[in-house]
Design an enzyme around this catalytic site. Structure first.
Site, PDB file in Angstrom:
ATOM      1  N   CYS A  85       0.841  -1.212   0.000  1.00  0.00           N
ATOM      2  CA  CYS A  85       0.000   0.000   0.000  1.00  0.00           C
ATOM      3  C   CYS A  85       0.869   1.252   0.000  1.00  0.00           C
ATOM      4  O   CYS A  85       0.554   2.237  -0.689  1.00  0.00           O
ATOM      5  CB  CYS A  85      -0.909   0.028   1.230  1.00  0.00           C
ATOM      6  N   ARG A  88      -7.908  -4.096  -2.559  1.00  0.00           N
ATOM      7  CA  ARG A  88      -7.401  -3.019  -3.431  1.00  0.00           C
ATOM      8  C   ARG A  88      -8.432  -2.794  -4.541  1.00  0.00           C
ATOM      9  O   ARG A  88      -8.503  -3.576  -5.483  1.00  0.00           O
ATOM     10  CB  ARG A  88      -6.068  -3.427  -4.074  1.00  0.00           C
TER      11      ARG A  88
HETATM   12  C1  BEZ Z   1       0.577  -4.587   1.879  1.00  0.00           C
HETATM   13  O1  BEZ Z   1       1.791  -4.750   1.954  1.00  0.00           O
HETATM   14  O2  BEZ Z   1       0.082  -3.546   1.448  1.00  0.00           O
HETATM   15  C2  BEZ Z   1      -0.347  -5.688   2.330  1.00  0.00           C
HETATM   16  C3  BEZ Z   1       0.062  -6.983   2.169  1.00  0.00           C
HETATM   17  C4  BEZ Z   1      -0.772  -8.001   2.590  1.00  0.00           C
HETATM   18  C5  BEZ Z   1      -1.995  -7.725   3.175  1.00  0.00           C
HETATM   19  C6  BEZ Z   1      -2.402  -6.407   3.313  1.00  0.00           C
HETATM   20  C7  BEZ Z   1      -1.579  -5.368   2.888  1.00  0.00           C
END
Ligand code: BEZ
Length: 237
Positions: free
Chosen positions: A68, A150
């Site tokens: 993110c 997402r």
């Molecule tokens: C992330 O790194 O954005 C992420 C990875 C796994 C689950 C939720 C967020």
């Protein structure tokens, strides 16, 4: 059936209907669900605050997570080019405003990919009570029931949902593809005869969906803007 039991049954049925409606994903062609919420840029009334701009609403699972963070940094470095395309970016998650504010501050200190740190000017909207996430179908229980997926919602100047994209937790989005989708939507907006082929980029030929008999007769001639691969696959330069 006794009256109180019948009333209870009707009430439960009504709640189930409301809840089922509440978590559905808005479909293409529908009006974008509106909401009012706090953000890093103050209160946001979506989509009315952004008038006749295009809007891209992006949800993400969690602040301070690496994928993110990379997405927000890539967006921040492209925010001016989206603004030039008359487009407002709005980011949302189920984190609260305090978390959004400290994440934004931390991101604004990063020199990402050797680029200078950049101030994030688009709002990070809080949805700690999940009300927006439910109405936009951003919670996918098989993936994660408490974190927004997402999601990307492209909304046109008339506030109609024009494209919906979902990416899994483990794959970060491609900002160049978001921009390409936006440009294709903008290029075809209001035209009833042009659509964009696979891998289209601005400046390239488009597909025409119907032709006058005169245009069809002239296909391939030196002055004609039209060429064809088959009778069912006609391009316009
Ligand atoms: C992330 O790194 O954005 C992420 C990875 C796994 C689950 C939720 C967020």
């Amino acid at each position: 059936m006794k009256k109180p039991i019948l009333s209870l049954f009707i009430f439960a049925f009504f709640i189930m209907q409301v809840y089922a409606q509440d978590i559905s994903i808005p479909q293409l062609g529908m009006e974008a669900p509106s909401f009012k919420a706090m953000s890093t840029e103050g209160q946001v009334k979506f989509p009315s605050d952004y008038g006749s701009k295009w809007k891209i609403l992006l949800s993400h699972p969690k602040d301070f997570t690496p994928v993110c963070s990379s997405e927000l940094l890539e967006l921040a470095h492209e925010q001016e080019s989206f603004a030039k395309l008359n487009t407002q970016l709005v980011v949302i998650s189920t984190d609260n405003l305090e978390q959004h504010t400290s994440w934004k501050t931390a991101l604004e200190e990063i020199s990402y990919k050797d680029k200078s740190p950049v101030e994030i000017t688009f709002p990070l909207v809080e949805d700690a009570d999940y009300s927006v996430s439910r109405r936009y179908g951003m919670l996918h229980s098989k993936e994660h029931s408490s974190e927004t997926i997402r999601g990307v919602f492209f909304i046109d100047p008339e506030n109609t949902i024009r494209s919906v994209q979902f990416y899994p937790m483990e794959v970060g989005r491609n900002v160049a593809e978001l921009k390409r989708t936006l440009l294709a939507l903008q290029h075809t907006y209001g035209k009833d005869n042009e659509v964009t082929p696979a891998n289209w980029n601005p400046g390239e030929a488009v597909i025409v969906t119907h032709l006058t008999s005169e245009d069809r007769a002239n296909i391939g001639k030196p002055d004609s803007p039209f060429y064809q691969y088959s009778w069912f696959l006609v391009f316009k330069k």
